[in-house]
Enzyme design. Sequence first.
Site, PDB file in Angstrom:
ATOM      1  N   TYR A  72       0.837  -1.207   0.000  1.00 39.64           N
ATOM      2  CA  TYR A  72       0.000   0.000   0.000  1.00 39.64           C
ATOM      3  C   TYR A  72       0.872   1.258   0.000  1.00 39.64           C
ATOM      4  O   TYR A  72       1.530   1.577   0.995  1.00 39.64           O
ATOM      5  CB  TYR A  72      -0.948   0.011   1.200  1.00 39.64           C
ATOM      6  CG  TYR A  72      -1.882  -1.191   1.248  1.00 39.64           C
ATOM      7  CD1 TYR A  72      -2.318  -1.800   0.072  1.00 39.64           C
ATOM      8  CD2 TYR A  72      -2.324  -1.697   2.451  1.00 39.64           C
ATOM      9  CE1 TYR A  72      -3.162  -2.894   0.112  1.00 39.64           C
ATOM     10  CE2 TYR A  72      -3.177  -2.797   2.498  1.00 39.64           C
ATOM     11  CZ  TYR A  72      -3.584  -3.389   1.319  1.00 39.64           C
ATOM     12  OH  TYR A  72      -4.420  -4.473   1.365  1.00 39.64           O
ATOM     13  N   HIS A 135      -0.132 -12.027   0.737  1.00 44.01           N
ATOM     14  CA  HIS A 135      -0.965 -11.008   0.096  1.00 44.01           C
ATOM     15  C   HIS A 135      -1.286 -11.343  -1.369  1.00 44.01           C
ATOM     16  O   HIS A 135      -0.399 -11.497  -2.179  1.00 44.01           O
ATOM     17  CB  HIS A 135      -0.209  -9.665   0.153  1.00 44.01           C
ATOM     18  CG  HIS A 135      -1.064  -8.475  -0.153  1.00 44.01           C
ATOM     19  ND1 HIS A 135      -0.596  -7.191  -0.040  1.00 44.01           N
ATOM     20  CD2 HIS A 135      -2.359  -8.355  -0.564  1.00 44.01           C
ATOM     21  CE1 HIS A 135      -1.548  -6.344  -0.379  1.00 44.01           C
ATOM     22  NE2 HIS A 135      -2.618  -7.032  -0.709  1.00 44.01           N
TER      23      HIS A 135
END
Length: 330
Positions: A72, A135
């Site tokens: 992110y 992820h």
Amino acid sequence: MSQRYAAQGGGRVRNGMEYRKLGRTDLEVSVVGFGASPLGDVFRRTDPLEGQLAVHRAIDEGINFFDVSPYYGLTLAEERLGAALDGRRKEVILATKCGRYGLDDFDFSAGRVTQSLDESLNRLRTDYIDLFQAHDVEFGDVQQVIDETIPEMRRLQEQGKARFIGITGYPLKTLIRIAEAVPVDSILTYCRYNLMINDMDTVLMPVAHKHGIGVINASGLHMGILTDQGSPDWHPAPQKVRDAGKQAAAFCRQQGVDLSRIALRYCFDHPGVASTLVGMSNRSHVTENLDAFRSQVSLELVKRVSAILAPVFNYVWPSGRQENQDSSRS
Ligand code: NAD
């Protein structure tokens, strides 16, 4: 009507917030979870100080579950969350991830997993992560995730650097395949259960329940589609899905209510989800989303919004390697 599964251990209410056990772990996470991707300017540029104050307000109001990733903002979200949590680390349950480092940058090898955790610990200013997750596993070689990534994550758990481990991603098929091959403590999926879609409930929940795996539901706002502001340019949904969101938002404005409130209330009501992660980076969204949790929404309104979204309900876009994708509906 689909079958509903209650969270393992049921919920405990304290000072207006409900906490649920995450599967068979001893983590008790707030039903409203803080998604920290917006802190990395993923949706739009945000003010770092405001982001920090949003984190503090969330903690003060009983949100204890924070989710982030090195991906992110290419480490920016972890940096900012780490700074915001300085001195408050013990008050929260902290989740981060490994394996994804850029739009097309994936590495699920054991060596990178270990290095990644050390880097995350450094950025997050802590010496342990409560929930360490692989992820977006659909972008990896699933066999490698099963044979190498997860065992390495378990090794790090034994060392005390991670308390529990989980997987995240979009295609339910791949998440299920991994969870049935190797034990995981949690599964996080996104844009699979909200006013636009329900297959997390019908497809994933029975498997998670059978194996005692905690379920985290992310993107109850369908990554911005179910908000007044709408979705960012990079959103993977086609125009017709975004347009349906805009129509629903316009309808709600006419009714004097906020679409995001209706959308989140709907997600918070799922009894089998330990936490619903909402992306937040300012104090007003924290307050609004907590208000959504604490208030009721008329069933009639939910029905009318659902009718607007019905033509695009359960739309699934492709994500990850061809062989790992769920079949899409166009
Ligand atoms: P989301 O559906 O929570 O939407 C976030 C957007 O909605 C942001 O632009 C935010 O500013 C806005 N917003 C939040 N509250 C609002 C309100 N009250 N009114 C209007 N707008 C509001 O999408 P998300 O952030 O992608 O998902 C939540 C979190 O879940 C992420 O931050 C991340 O932590 C996690 N997540 C994980 C994965 C994964 O692991 N693969 C994928 C998606 C999301």
